[in-house]
Design a protein around this motif. Sequence first.
Motif, PDB file in Angstrom:
ATOM      1  N   ARG B  51       0.850  -1.186   0.000  1.00 14.98           N
ATOM      2  CA  ARG B  51       0.000   0.000   0.000  1.00 14.98           C
ATOM      3  C   ARG B  51       0.891   1.243   0.000  1.00 14.98           C
ATOM      4  O   ARG B  51       2.070   1.163   0.343  1.00 14.98           O
ATOM      5  N   PRO B  52       0.356   2.404  -0.333  1.00 12.50           N
ATOM      6  CA  PRO B  52       1.172   3.622  -0.335  1.00 12.50           C
ATOM      7  C   PRO B  52       1.852   3.856   0.993  1.00 12.50           C
ATOM      8  O   PRO B  52       1.235   3.739   2.061  1.00 12.50           O
ATOM      9  N   GLU B 255     -12.318   0.524 -13.223  1.00 12.84           N
ATOM     10  CA  GLU B 255     -12.755   0.498 -11.821  1.00 12.84           C
ATOM     11  C   GLU B 255     -11.568   0.321 -10.889  1.00 12.84           C
ATOM     12  O   GLU B 255     -11.434   1.006  -9.882  1.00 12.84           O
ATOM     13  N   THR B 258      -9.512   3.355 -10.511  1.00  8.67           N
ATOM     14  CA  THR B 258     -10.137   4.478  -9.792  1.00  8.67           C
ATOM     15  C   THR B 258     -10.371   4.171  -8.314  1.00  8.67           C
ATOM     16  O   THR B 258     -10.928   4.984  -7.597  1.00  8.67           O
ATOM     17  N   TRP B 259      -9.989   2.965  -7.876  1.00  4.78           N
ATOM     18  CA  TRP B 259     -10.034   2.690  -6.444  1.00  4.78           C
ATOM     19  C   TRP B 259      -9.109   3.671  -5.741  1.00  4.78           C
ATOM     20  O   TRP B 259      -8.200   4.254  -6.347  1.00  4.78           O
ATOM     21  N   GLU B 260      -9.337   3.820  -4.426  1.00  2.00           N
ATOM     22  CA  GLU B 260      -8.386   4.571  -3.614  1.00  2.00           C
ATOM     23  C   GLU B 260      -7.750   3.611  -2.600  1.00  2.00           C
ATOM     24  O   GLU B 260      -8.424   3.132  -1.698  1.00  2.00           O
ATOM     25  N   PRO B 261      -6.457   3.342  -2.655  1.00  2.00           N
ATOM     26  CA  PRO B 261      -5.514   3.736  -3.723  1.00  2.00           C
ATOM     27  C   PRO B 261      -5.726   2.891  -4.979  1.00  2.00           C
ATOM     28  O   PRO B 261      -6.314   1.814  -4.900  1.00  2.00           O
ATOM     29  N   PRO B 262      -5.247   3.358  -6.143  1.00  2.21           N
ATOM     30  CA  PRO B 262      -5.445   2.604  -7.392  1.00  2.21           C
ATOM     31  C   PRO B 262      -4.838   1.210  -7.293  1.00  2.21           C
ATOM     32  O   PRO B 262      -3.759   1.026  -6.734  1.00  2.21           O
TER      33      PRO B 262
END
Lengths: 376, 574
Positions: B51-52, B255, B258-262
Amino acid sequence: MAEKGIIKKILPFFLLAVLGSETDPALGQATKPAWQTEWNRVLEAGKKEGRVVAAIPPSPELRKGLEETFTKRFGIVLESVPARGGAVIRRIVEESKAGVRYFDLHIGGTESIVKGLLPENVLEPVEPWLILPEVREAKNWWGGHIWIDNAKHFIYGFSAYQTASLWYNSDLVKAEEVRSFDDLLDARWKGKIGLSDPRTPGSGASIWAYMMLIKGEEYLKRLAGQKLFLARDLRLLAENLAKGRVSIALGIGYSESLPFIKAALPLSAFPTPKEGLYTTGGYGHLTIIKNAPHPNAGKVFVNWLLGKEAQEIFSKAMGAPTRRLDVDTKWSKEFGVLAAKDGLTLEQFYRMENQSEERIYKVRDPAALLARKLFD
Amino acid sequence: MAHPETLDRSSPLSARFDWHLLLMSLLLLLVAFLVLTPLGLLVFNSFQLSRPGAPIVYGLEGWRKAFVSPGILQAMMNTFTLAITRQIIALVIGIFIAWLLARTDIPMKGTLELFFWLSFFLPALPETMGWILLLDPKYGLLNQWLLGLGLLKEPPFNIYSFWGIVWVHLGGTIGIKVMLLTPAFRNLDASLEESSRIVGSSAIGTLVRIVIPLMMPAILVTTILGLIRSLEAFEIELLLGVPVGLHVYSTKIHELVTWEPPQFPPAMALSSIFLLVLLSLVALQRFYIGKKIYTTVTGRGFSVRPTHLGRWRYPAFAAVLLIAVGTTLIPTVLLVMGTFMKLFGFFNIPDPWTLDNWRQALSDPVLLRSLWNTIAIGLGAGIVGVIFFSLIAYVVVKSRFAGRAILDFLSWLPWSIPGILLGVALLWTFLQTKIFIPIYGTIYILMIAMVIKSMPFGVQLIKSVLLQLGNDLEEASRICGGGWFYTYRRVIFPLLLPALITVALVGFISAARDISTVVLLGTGKSRTLSLMMLDFAAGAEFEKATVVAVIIVVLVVAAALITRCLGGQISIRG
């Protein structure tokens, strides 16, 4: 004779005061507050930098309003990059990692900032950038200073409102037919409810997460069983509502409904349901990018952005009423938007919000996961 | 493919010229770098699971998630059935129309051809909204009119359906086929058709047994290009398919992005299917074309006599006109109409018409700058692309360079990456390659991005025309004392010109309309018209977005007319 004596006694002191102020700069500047000195320095340095680069929400009205007014006022060019949060966030992060410094700041919705920018350690604390008292002093803001991130440093929320997220076609539905979210489960609405797709970030995800917060998972499963008309394009959803293809729509807001309302089409917002509606700052959140290439011009912009003039521009362009107490926001009620400062308590705002860092991870994430399970 | 032995003595590119070999090797390296870097970064990052902000972790979870996600098999099936259906329909119609325009005496050829070019230029969103206005099952104007006649009880058309999606796509799909096939059909010596007619074959028989087999390289390239683009299409599917649960592969990828995060790992994993399909199609193409010869233009003279249709001339003209009107004129009229409406599609509101949309769009302070940037990027990408692609195509078709097969294969690869991922891949490429940093954020980086994007189309179209040119033309020039550059300039270039113009124009259009790449690489200074259009659309100001769309269409039509005046209609004179 007596007068001459008084003048002789006063004159030395008078001369001393005048000469003292002329020869000692510190005495002369002591009348200027520290913020003023700092502001003058920043303004001069900002003009030398010449420009500030800001990622802003996609809105031509906002872009024009901010660029023209700021540049005219300060002689510093505002280079705005309008884009949806996800795209520009990705870019800001990648540029930061590559050592490319382009953006000074980002204004946008919280989910992409919290999940995309915050964890990547590319943000600077906002507070040191606040110089002008009208901006810096909490008393000028409803609720004082509101921070979205748990550390309360990096994501500053300058808007706060509650938006009507439940809309209906008044030719097909009466306002009193839906007084609670439970009424949406009525069989007569099967196939007649439109929903902004909650699987992608946006107002649909917001209302979906709020319903999960107040009604729970089972409710959402039953709602999904109503054969919802999902739309990713909010304008299309509003159009389908106006044409009567759906009778109720969840997730459309100010920008989408305004043209239809102005055209006297039968779009109306339901009165607030008994469970309430979520509160939000919408796109009204400010972050500063680390190692901003134009720090002084950026500070000038930030202090102007959070001041009365720019907050009026932002509120009107985005339909996102500001928290500034000196800005009139009552006009927004006509479009189904209630400014927090015009009708909510701080406790209500915090209870019904789902945009803070904590609520994003604890409420929005599970809600999005459930939406994917139900609609994929 | 050309027989290498015929190039032995006369080819400027045989092995004894080391500097030619060096240049071709450099060309191969350049293409490999431009294509494999973004693809490699995407593949590499598809295994990066963290994850970021978290420590980097690699694994296969993204790939696993992609292929077990619910609805993915159905989405895959929908994608292939939609793509194959419209490609078959468009191919049959496109071949027929290209033949009519290039090989027969049908009237108003130039105008009809322009109509089909226009259908390719139309932006997807306003075109789709226009068709919704007409064919919405409940409120579509056409449905309402037909129901009003009293002959039907149910509305006959439903735009929110499989066939609705096919219909909306057909205009652009037929358009691109006509655009690509007509120049190739023109390069056919009429004496071949005449010979067929002499032995008793009909016009249609000649088309099927002579013309189409000779046009196979162009037809195959057009089919592959069309199929790959169809597989990646998602804008129309997003509007018409998602509301009724009809998902396709690209809406799934969209889709994920465009999730957060992509979610890049599963998105990239899903797009690997495009790479597999592309590899299979390219392999099939190379197998089919193989060692066959498709020369239609030689030094022995060239006949351009059109086939006379006789009593079918005007019925054929009517049929083509009907298709042109249906796929081009109607959406264009709806597009322009939308720019003058307060609310697109709502005729019964008070004062539905307005000039405000035009006033506000034209008075936007960024309009002129955006227009200038669009023209600059389009021209740059078009011109640089033409030079670059023609070099690649020439080496692949006319040389004995050992790496020409690899070069050919590499030139296809940009289309193995869906547009929604290519922008990210290019962002990573330009940021992680120091050589690009000085021009990062300028219009030059956008030009390079557009050139990479349009490489498959440009190379393959020029290649298919080069295959039609016999080597005897170059040999004749050599015998007369012409060097390589002279031969290329005086013999090859004029014969390639129609294809080069088409490639330049399509490059220009792609640059003018692109959003997914520009939004990630553009700045406030390099803002284009497409970004301005996105601004309005994202702000729910659809009508103003259509004004910008019309400006883009006008710009592109002007470019098409200019190129046609400059030589787009140049064909070989007998």
